[in-house]
Design an enzyme around this catalytic site. Sequence first.
Site, PDB file in Angstrom:
ATOM      1  N   ASP A  26      -4.522 -12.715   4.377  1.00 55.25           N
ATOM      2  CA  ASP A  26      -5.787 -12.150   4.853  1.00 55.25           C
ATOM      3  C   ASP A  26      -6.964 -12.569   3.976  1.00 55.25           C
ATOM      4  O   ASP A  26      -8.100 -12.162   4.207  1.00 55.25           O
ATOM      5  CB  ASP A  26      -5.718 -10.613   5.014  1.00 55.25           C
ATOM      6  CG  ASP A  26      -4.863  -9.926   3.979  1.00 55.25           C
ATOM      7  OD1 ASP A  26      -4.442 -10.578   3.010  1.00 55.25           O
ATOM      8  OD2 ASP A  26      -4.627  -8.708   4.132  1.00 55.25           O
ATOM      9  N   HIS A  54      -6.204  -7.313   0.001  1.00 53.60           N
ATOM     10  CA  HIS A  54      -6.422  -5.907  -0.371  1.00 53.60           C
ATOM     11  C   HIS A  54      -5.695  -5.565  -1.669  1.00 53.60           C
ATOM     12  O   HIS A  54      -4.627  -6.110  -1.944  1.00 53.60           O
ATOM     13  CB  HIS A  54      -5.909  -4.990   0.738  1.00 53.60           C
ATOM     14  CG  HIS A  54      -6.487  -5.269   2.090  1.00 53.60           C
ATOM     15  ND1 HIS A  54      -5.871  -6.088   3.011  1.00 53.60           N
ATOM     16  CD2 HIS A  54      -7.634  -4.832   2.668  1.00 53.60           C
ATOM     17  CE1 HIS A  54      -6.613  -6.151   4.100  1.00 53.60           C
ATOM     18  NE2 HIS A  54      -7.693  -5.398   3.928  1.00 53.60           N
ATOM     19  N   HIS A  86       0.812  -1.228   0.000  1.00 53.92           N
ATOM     20  CA  HIS A  86       0.000   0.000   0.000  1.00 53.92           C
ATOM     21  C   HIS A  86       0.842   1.274   0.000  1.00 53.92           C
ATOM     22  O   HIS A  86       0.289   2.377  -0.101  1.00 53.92           O
ATOM     23  CB  HIS A  86      -0.931   0.029   1.222  1.00 53.92           C
ATOM     24  CG  HIS A  86      -1.918  -1.097   1.262  1.00 53.92           C
ATOM     25  ND1 HIS A  86      -2.805  -1.335   0.241  1.00 53.92           N
ATOM     26  CD2 HIS A  86      -2.138  -2.074   2.183  1.00 53.92           C
ATOM     27  CE1 HIS A  86      -3.540  -2.398   0.544  1.00 53.92           C
ATOM     28  NE2 HIS A  86      -3.153  -2.871   1.710  1.00 53.92           N
ATOM     29  N   ASP A  98      -2.589 -10.643  -1.881  1.00 58.29           N
ATOM     30  CA  ASP A  98      -3.105 -10.155  -0.606  1.00 58.29           C
ATOM     31  C   ASP A  98      -4.607  -9.866  -0.781  1.00 58.29           C
ATOM     32  O   ASP A  98      -5.059  -9.597  -1.903  1.00 58.29           O
ATOM     33  CB  ASP A  98      -2.358  -8.865  -0.209  1.00 58.29           C
ATOM     34  CG  ASP A  98      -2.714  -8.359   1.180  1.00 58.29           C
ATOM     35  OD1 ASP A  98      -1.975  -8.678   2.122  1.00 58.29           O
ATOM     36  OD2 ASP A  98      -3.731  -7.636   1.304  1.00 58.29           O
TER      37      ASP A  98
HETATM   38  C1  SP5 Z   1      -0.938  -5.034   4.103  1.00 53.38           C
HETATM   39  C2  SP5 Z   1      -2.397  -5.065   4.446  1.00 53.38           C
HETATM   40  O1  SP5 Z   1      -3.014  -6.121   4.430  1.00 53.38           O
HETATM   41  N1  SP5 Z   1      -2.960  -3.916   4.822  1.00 53.38           N
HETATM   42  C3  SP5 Z   1      -4.330  -3.883   5.152  1.00 53.38           C
HETATM   43  C4  SP5 Z   1      -4.761  -2.538   5.594  1.00 53.38           C
HETATM   44  C5  SP5 Z   1      -6.212  -2.538   5.951  1.00 53.38           C
HETATM   45  N2  SP5 Z   1      -6.457  -1.691   7.063  1.00 53.38           N
HETATM   46  C6  SP5 Z   1      -7.791  -1.345   7.328  1.00 53.38           C
HETATM   47  C7  SP5 Z   1      -8.527  -2.406   8.100  1.00 53.38           C
HETATM   48  C8  SP5 Z   1      -8.968  -1.959   9.446  1.00 53.38           C
HETATM   49  C9  SP5 Z   1      -9.267  -3.186  10.252  1.00 53.38           C
HETATM   50  N3  SP5 Z   1      -9.930  -2.974  11.491  1.00 53.38           N
HETATM   51  C10 SP5 Z   1     -11.239  -3.540  11.436  1.00 53.38           C
HETATM   52  C11 SP5 Z   1     -11.698  -4.106  12.687  1.00 53.38           C
HETATM   53  C12 SP5 Z   1     -13.196  -4.266  12.642  1.00 53.38           C
HETATM   54  N4  SP5 Z   1     -13.737  -4.254  13.953  1.00 53.38           N
HETATM   55 ZN    ZN Z   2      -4.064  -7.068   3.069  1.00 54.74          ZN
END
Ligand code: SP5
Ligand code: ZN
Length: 317
Positions: A260, A173, A137, A171
């Site tokens: 993920d 994302h 990212h 990944d």
């Molecule tokens: C490298 C990578 O996988 N980065 C992912 C970034 C995503 N971040 C945002 C996700 C926020 C997660 N928190 C959510 C909890 C829900 N209760």
């Molecule tokens: Zn990710």
Amino acid sequence: MKIIYSKKHKKHNPPFEIYDGVKESYAEKADRIEGIVKTLREKGFGKYIQRPFRFPKKYIQAIHHREYVRFLREKTQSLKKGNVLYPSYFMMDTYTPLVSGTYHAAIESVNIALTGAKYILQGEPVIYSLCRPPGHHASEKSTGGYCYFNNAAIAANFLASYGNVAILDIDFHHGNGTQSIFYDRSDVLYLSIHADPRKRFPYSSGFVDEIGRGDGKGFTKNYPLSLGTKNSTYLRVLEKTIQDIENYSPAYLIISLGFDTYAHDPIGGFKLTESFYSTIGKTIANLHLPTLIIQEGGYNTKALGGLAYNFLNGFIK
Ligand code: SP5
Ligand code: ZN
């Protein structure tokens, strides 16, 4: 298989992230990498390189703006132990804070990726670079999504001096940083399979109509998938990307590997099962390309070791 690792990642330990205005425990934990290493060791898998080589700053500066690199270095140096810095110039979200150890950990993560790339140049068929913090990212001058320097992009740019590179980003994302960095280039193909960006981070990119620009037109390809995607659908799409890579016929392959996509990931949303990761590994290995595997996301710290073992084992079989 050589596995590149360094304990320096532990210095990067943000206490929390902010999601929907609420403080939550930081998902991108040191235990992620430690959990993978523990399981692989128990299974006797891999040969560890514990001291990655060091590389000149020029490899980072080839991708990231100098002012951005300086900002990360100076800001983290100004932080006292226990202090955290949240969004500012160069920092675009509430998931990617600076703590005092962030810069050194991020530099070491790049070294881990570049060390892997160097071994690939020396003729190793496959290397697993256990990068942390992750990178996909991070763009030319922005942190984001737990990422500071784009490890995969820096390694790809390094390898691209020796032959064309395909990056397959699996990944959960979309790798907005990697896409942006190579958007105008035809010597690095960027392919990504990820969650529908209308629903999940990074929201603003990863759509099918983003195909590259200028010389890079046709050398970016996005495969967004619905939340709830299962093994069978995922495999069909993975096979499309394998076809894309065969058509491109690169000298090197880089995998941006996130776990993920796993059904029980705390922030993902696909339904891939544990044993399916060996199918993913095997399917990619069928390309028979020199392959640098770069660790990106994956947040179920208890499951990560098993997922990594299945993927790597599938890859070498
Ligand atoms: C490298 C990578 O996988 N980065 C992912 C970034 C995503 N971040 C945002 C996700 C926020 C997660 N928190 C959510 C909890 C829900 N209760
Ligand atoms: Zn990710």
